[in-house]
Write an enzyme that holds these catalytic residues in place. Structure first.
Site, PDB file in Angstrom:
ATOM      1  N   GLU A  45       1.040  -0.795   0.022  1.00 43.04           N
ATOM      2  CA  GLU A  45      -0.087   0.059   0.398  1.00 43.04           C
ATOM      3  C   GLU A  45       1.134   1.468  -0.033  1.00 43.04           C
ATOM      4  OE1 GLU A  45      -3.462   2.093   3.068  1.00 43.04           O
ATOM      5  OE2 GLU A  45      -2.539  -0.429   3.086  1.00 43.04           O
ATOM      6  N   ASP A  56      -4.790   9.086   9.846  1.00 45.03           N
ATOM      7  CA  ASP A  56      -3.351   8.618   9.937  1.00 45.03           C
ATOM      8  C   ASP A  56      -3.038   9.965  11.540  1.00 45.03           C
ATOM      9  OD1 ASP A  56      -3.232   8.119   7.340  1.00 45.03           O
ATOM     10  OD2 ASP A  56      -1.937   9.191   6.839  1.00 45.03           O
TER      11      ASP A  56
END
Length: 256
Positions: A45, A56
């Site tokens: 990824e 995140d």
């Protein structure tokens, strides 16, 4: 992405490695992909740095900020990937947010991903209800639009998402952002088992997977694992070899 279905049928688990494109310089991306492919990961990824990464945690956000300071953009990452001449033998996924895709142009984004050899895209802030913003364009390029489900996803919505799932389902293990954690709650196992029981495609656990104990805890309830922060930290510290035991703990063992 047929490789992922074959792996599930064989009883082995998948290991998806996340890396931040451009952390340490965009010229490192090729060697990172080559290293991880050789190390035996199932898929990679590739994260696109973004200034407002809502999913995140601190490790990946810091990596994205380092990449942004290097001038890394979605376009530059895709151009870099198109330039590769080595044999890519595993699926490459692009993880980005909706705003950069809209700014780039959705149709152009899908076409450029196709030219770059991308097998799937992950857009965490694209709601399932609005996936038609992207779906027709990636379908045209035979690229899978990977859906995320979380511990807070309602049963009705979960069934709607799983009914149209393709490639694999990204099952989030925490109520929050990415990042390495010491422990994982027991209700995660029940959630993974529920998702896997309903999903027509492989189910991979992601967010917070950083050690063999996490793998052991969830091995029987998922088809694979997505590891991000631990890999980003290892590359940044030039200690990527330390991640290999975790890769092997996932890929070299059969489910019981």
């Amino acid at each position: 992405m047929n490789r992922l279905e074959q792996l599930k049928s064989s009883g082995k688990k998948a290991f998806v490695a996340y890396i931040m494109a451009g952390d340490g310089g965009l010229d490192r991306l090729k060697e990172q992909v080559q290293y991880l492919q050789k190390a035996g990961v199932t898929a990679i990824e590739i994260g696109i740095p973004f200034s407002d990464p809502v999913a995140d945690g601190p490790t990946i956000e810091a990596a994205g900020n380092r990449a942004l300071k290097q001038g890394v953009t979605l376009q530059k990452v895709l151009e870099e990937m198109k330039s590769w001449t080595f044999q890519v033998e595993i699926p490459l996924l692009v993880m980005t947010y909706l705003n950069p895709v809209l700014k780039f142009g959705v149709e152009r984004f899908a076409a450029e991903c196709g030219k770059a050899g991308v097998s799937g895209v992950i857009i965490p802030d694209l709601p399932h209800e609005h996936k038609q913003l992207v779906q027709p364009y990636v379908d045209k390029e035979n690229i899978k639009l990977i859906q995320l489900v979380t511990l807070t996803t309602t049963d009705t919505r979960l069934e709607d998402i799983l009914r149209e799932a393709e490639g694999f389902v990204y099952a989030v293990t925490v109520k929050g952002i990415t990042g390495s954690r010491d422990e994982m709650s027991e209700d995660v196992k029940a959630f993974m088992r529920k998702v896997r029981g309903k999903s027509p495609v492989p189910v991979y656990a992601g967010f917070g997977i950083s050690k063999s104990s996490h793998v052991d805890m969830l091995r029987d309830d998922v088809d694979g694992f997505i590891v991000g922060s631990a890999i980003v930290e290892a590359f940044n510290a030039d200690k990527i070899q330390e991640i290999e035991p975790l890769i092997h703990a996932v890929t070299n063992a059969h489910s019981v």
